[in-house]
Scaffold this motif. Structure first.
Motif, PDB file in Angstrom:
ATOM      1  N   ARG A 253       0.809  -1.223   0.000  1.00 32.70           N
ATOM      2  CA  ARG A 253       0.000   0.000   0.000  1.00 32.70           C
ATOM      3  C   ARG A 253       0.843   1.274   0.000  1.00 32.70           C
ATOM      4  O   ARG A 253       0.559   2.224  -0.719  1.00 32.70           O
ATOM      5  CB  ARG A 253      -0.942  -0.001   1.216  1.00 32.70           C
ATOM      6  N   LYS A 254       1.877   1.294   0.829  1.00 37.88           N
ATOM      7  CA  LYS A 254       2.653   2.525   0.975  1.00 37.88           C
ATOM      8  C   LYS A 254       3.383   2.891  -0.308  1.00 37.88           C
ATOM      9  O   LYS A 254       3.320   4.040  -0.760  1.00 37.88           O
ATOM     10  CB  LYS A 254       3.644   2.395   2.134  1.00 37.88           C
ATOM     11  N   ARG A 255       4.056   1.960  -0.912  1.00 42.62           N
ATOM     12  CA  ARG A 255       4.794   2.264  -2.149  1.00 42.62           C
ATOM     13  C   ARG A 255       3.849   2.606  -3.287  1.00 42.62           C
ATOM     14  O   ARG A 255       4.122   3.501  -4.092  1.00 42.62           O
ATOM     15  CB  ARG A 255       5.681   1.074  -2.536  1.00 42.62           C
ATOM     16  N   ALA A 256       2.725   1.891  -3.359  1.00 40.19           N
ATOM     17  CA  ALA A 256       1.769   2.141  -4.444  1.00 40.19           C
ATOM     18  C   ALA A 256       1.229   3.569  -4.381  1.00 40.19           C
ATOM     19  O   ALA A 256       1.224   4.288  -5.385  1.00 40.19           O
ATOM     20  CB  ALA A 256       0.618   1.131  -4.377  1.00 40.19           C
ATOM     21  N   ILE A 257       0.801   3.999  -3.192  1.00 34.08           N
ATOM     22  CA  ILE A 257       0.224   5.346  -3.084  1.00 34.08           C
ATOM     23  C   ILE A 257       1.300   6.415  -3.243  1.00 34.08           C
ATOM     24  O   ILE A 257       1.045   7.499  -3.771  1.00 34.08           O
ATOM     25  CB  ILE A 257      -0.530   5.520  -1.739  1.00 34.08           C
ATOM     26  N   PHE A 258       2.528   6.117  -2.846  1.00 31.77           N
ATOM     27  CA  PHE A 258       3.628   7.081  -3.003  1.00 31.77           C
ATOM     28  C   PHE A 258       3.895   7.366  -4.480  1.00 31.77           C
ATOM     29  O   PHE A 258       3.948   8.522  -4.911  1.00 31.77           O
ATOM     30  CB  PHE A 258       4.893   6.555  -2.319  1.00 31.77           C
ATOM     31  N   PHE A 259       4.050   6.302  -5.261  1.00 30.40           N
ATOM     32  CA  PHE A 259       4.381   6.492  -6.681  1.00 30.40           C
ATOM     33  C   PHE A 259       3.215   7.127  -7.451  1.00 30.40           C
ATOM     34  O   PHE A 259       3.421   7.935  -8.358  1.00 30.40           O
ATOM     35  CB  PHE A 259       4.796   5.167  -7.314  1.00 30.40           C
ATOM     36  N   ILE A 260       1.991   6.767  -7.089  1.00 28.35           N
ATOM     37  CA  ILE A 260       0.836   7.350  -7.782  1.00 28.35           C
ATOM     38  C   ILE A 260       0.705   8.837  -7.471  1.00 28.35           C
ATOM     39  O   ILE A 260       0.486   9.659  -8.368  1.00 28.35           O
ATOM     40  CB  ILE A 260      -0.451   6.595  -7.411  1.00 28.35           C
ATOM     41  N   THR A 261       0.842   9.212  -6.193  1.00 35.33           N
ATOM     42  CA  THR A 261       0.677  10.622  -5.839  1.00 35.33           C
ATOM     43  C   THR A 261       1.807  11.496  -6.382  1.00 35.33           C
ATOM     44  O   THR A 261       1.633  12.710  -6.528  1.00 35.33           O
ATOM     45  CB  THR A 261       0.574  10.806  -4.306  1.00 35.33           C
ATOM     46  N   LEU A 262       2.942  10.904  -6.698  1.00 36.77           N
ATOM     47  CA  LEU A 262       4.018  11.672  -7.334  1.00 36.77           C
ATOM     48  C   LEU A 262       3.610  12.190  -8.717  1.00 36.77           C
ATOM     49  O   LEU A 262       4.201  13.158  -9.216  1.00 36.77           O
ATOM     50  CB  LEU A 262       5.278  10.806  -7.481  1.00 36.77           C
TER      51      LEU A 262
ATOM     52  N   SER B  67      -7.114   6.865  -6.293  1.00 36.72           N
ATOM     53  CA  SER B  67      -6.252   6.036  -5.444  1.00 36.72           C
ATOM     54  C   SER B  67      -6.230   6.557  -4.018  1.00 36.72           C
ATOM     55  O   SER B  67      -6.270   5.785  -3.050  1.00 36.72           O
ATOM     56  CB  SER B  67      -4.828   6.011  -6.020  1.00 36.72           C
ATOM     57  N   ILE B  68      -6.171   7.881  -3.869  1.00 35.83           N
ATOM     58  CA  ILE B  68      -6.212   8.479  -2.533  1.00 35.83           C
ATOM     59  C   ILE B  68      -7.536   8.155  -1.847  1.00 35.83           C
ATOM     60  O   ILE B  68      -7.579   7.822  -0.659  1.00 35.83           O
ATOM     61  CB  ILE B  68      -5.992  10.002  -2.622  1.00 35.83           C
ATOM     62  N   THR B  69      -8.638   8.226  -2.604  1.00 35.83           N
ATOM     63  CA  THR B  69      -9.954   7.919  -2.046  1.00 35.83           C
ATOM     64  C   THR B  69     -10.024   6.484  -1.551  1.00 35.83           C
ATOM     65  O   THR B  69     -10.492   6.219  -0.435  1.00 35.83           O
ATOM     66  CB  THR B  69     -11.048   8.155  -3.108  1.00 35.83           C
ATOM     67  N   ILE B  70      -9.548   5.551  -2.361  1.00 36.21           N
ATOM     68  CA  ILE B  70      -9.588   4.134  -1.980  1.00 36.21           C
ATOM     69  C   ILE B  70      -8.726   3.889  -0.751  1.00 36.21           C
ATOM     70  O   ILE B  70      -9.154   3.237   0.208  1.00 36.21           O
ATOM     71  CB  ILE B  70      -9.123   3.245  -3.147  1.00 36.21           C
ATOM     72  N   LEU B  71      -7.501   4.400  -0.767  1.00 40.67           N
ATOM     73  CA  LEU B  71      -6.602   4.187   0.361  1.00 40.67           C
ATOM     74  C   LEU B  71      -7.180   4.779   1.641  1.00 40.67           C
ATOM     75  O   LEU B  71      -7.242   4.108   2.678  1.00 40.67           O
ATOM     76  CB  LEU B  71      -5.234   4.829   0.080  1.00 40.67           C
TER      77      LEU B  71
END
Length: 393
Positions: free
Chosen positions: A72-81, A112-116
């Motif tokens: 979860r952490k890496r996925a949301i990091f790369f997407i929000t970049l 992605s932010i909404t889901i997380l």
């Protein structure tokens, strides 16, 4: 110690949602400037809004895959970049196909932010999630309030819409940094505990796919999100075209509507301790319908102002309360939250495109009347949800 870990995750989710609110609403605030400078039609502008909604929908399918690969952490990091990159490209007004692609990716970030955020809060707070979800969504409202307000203030001071984008760009970069430093061990522990308690070999409980109540909530969100996306994307343009207020007043009014939404979500969080979720959803849908009908049926500035603020208040709690209502059905399943987000996102994709297409023919003021359909369906489905809940009781 566990409470500290809860706060560690929750506060990052709140900041991420606040910036997400700013990032979404700033598009609607600057849309009239983009239409003018880029020389695009209402239909093309509606396509950009729909493109963002399609990206939001794609997150429902892509984000769980990325989570399974990266965590979860890496996925949301790369997407929000991707968000600050998208904002920079948009600021140079590239050819329309590139702008459309940028909005697709921009919507993917939002989804992605909404889901997380929703999954994380539902997982760690369980039966107490309703109040926390409303508080979480209050931070989205804070960001949504600030974006049009800052746009109006900065333009009044002589800055242009690009300067506003650059400010949001910096804030979205900070979001990526905060998600990237998040301690997600508690989320993983909670997910494992839920799966163990259910006696499942994997993390997906698909029983919700056979639940009519689940689809009822999903389609409340389908029609609600179509209405919300049009308010976010079209209402600054709509209010300017009514010729009863200035551009600055219109932008500020949409901004203050989100301040009312923030207050409404706090009130919903308090009411959730006294009323069941289906009752709250029905009350909110009826109130929002009354305000919407008043809004589109008058040219009086005072009534328009009161109606739009009232609409914001009653719309405020629908999304988080529906998410909490669906929580016991999806039982911590990322797939469940993704399906719920996907169905709701479809409404946000279709509706702005329809409004833009009709606006090219009859004008933006007349085309907004199509949203009566969304308002009626939210009421109808909310009533069914209310009836089903009380039948079970």
């Amino acid at each position: 110690m566990k409470t500290d870990k809860y706060n560690h995750i929750f506060l990052r989710c709140c900041y991420g949602y606040a910036v997400s609110g700013m990032a979404v609403l700033v598009i609607g605030a600057i849309l009239p400037s983009i239409i003018t400078e880029a020389g695009i039609s209402f239909l093309a502008a509606g396509s950009l809004l729909s493109g963002m909604a399609i990206g939001n929908l794609s997150a429902s399918f892509l984000f769980p895959v990325l989570v399974s690969w990266l965590g979860r952490k890496r996925a949301i990091f790369f997407i929000t970049l991707c968000a600050p990159v998208c904002l920079f490209i948009l600021s140079i007004l590239p050819p329309f196909p590139i702008m459309y692609g940028v909005m697709l990716i921009y919507g993917l970030v939002r989804g992605s932010i909404t889901i997380l955020n929703n999954s994380a809060v539902n997982d760690i707070y369980g039966s107490k999630a309703t109040g926390k979800l409303n508080l979480l969504h209050c931070f989205f409202a804070v960001g949504a309030f600030l974006a049009p307000f800052l746009t109006a203030v900065l333009m009044k001071l002589g800055f242009n819409w690009r300067h506003v984008l650059y400010l949001i760009l910096i804030l979205t970069a900070a979001t990526a940094a905060l998600y990237g430093t998040m301690d997600d061990t508690l989320l993983n522990e909670t997910s494992n505990r839920i799966n163990k308690d259910k006696g499942k070999k994997d993390s997906q409980d698909r029983s919700f796919l056979k639940s009519y109540s689940f689809y009822g909530i999903a389609f409340i969100l389908f029609f609600y999100l179509g209405l919300e996306n049009c308010i976010n994307g079209w209402f600054v343009t709509y209010l300017q075209n009514t010729n009863v207020m200035s551009a600055t007043y219109a932008t500020a009014l949409v901004s203050f509507t989100w301040l009312v939404i923030m207050a409404g979500r706090l009130i919903c969080a308090a009411l959730s301790k006294k009323l069941d979720k289906s009752t709250i959803i029905l009350i909110l849908s009826l109130g929002s319908a009354a305000c919407f009908f008043l809004l589109i049926s008058t040219k009086n500035l005072t009534l328009i102002t009161a109606a739009l603020l009232g609409l914001g208040f009653f719309l405020s709690g629908i999304y988080p309360t529906c998410i909490a209502n669906a929580g016991p059905m999806i039982k911590g399943s990322t797939l469940g939250m993704s399906v719920l987000t996907a169905i709701s996102a479809m409404g946000g994709i279709i509706t702005p495109q329809i409004i833009g297409g009709i606006a090219d023919r009859i004008g933006i003021v007349g085309s907004i009347g199509v949203l009566n359909i969304n308002v009626f369906m939210v009421i109808f489905l909310s009533f069914l949800n209310f009836r089903n809940h009380h039948k079970k009781k």
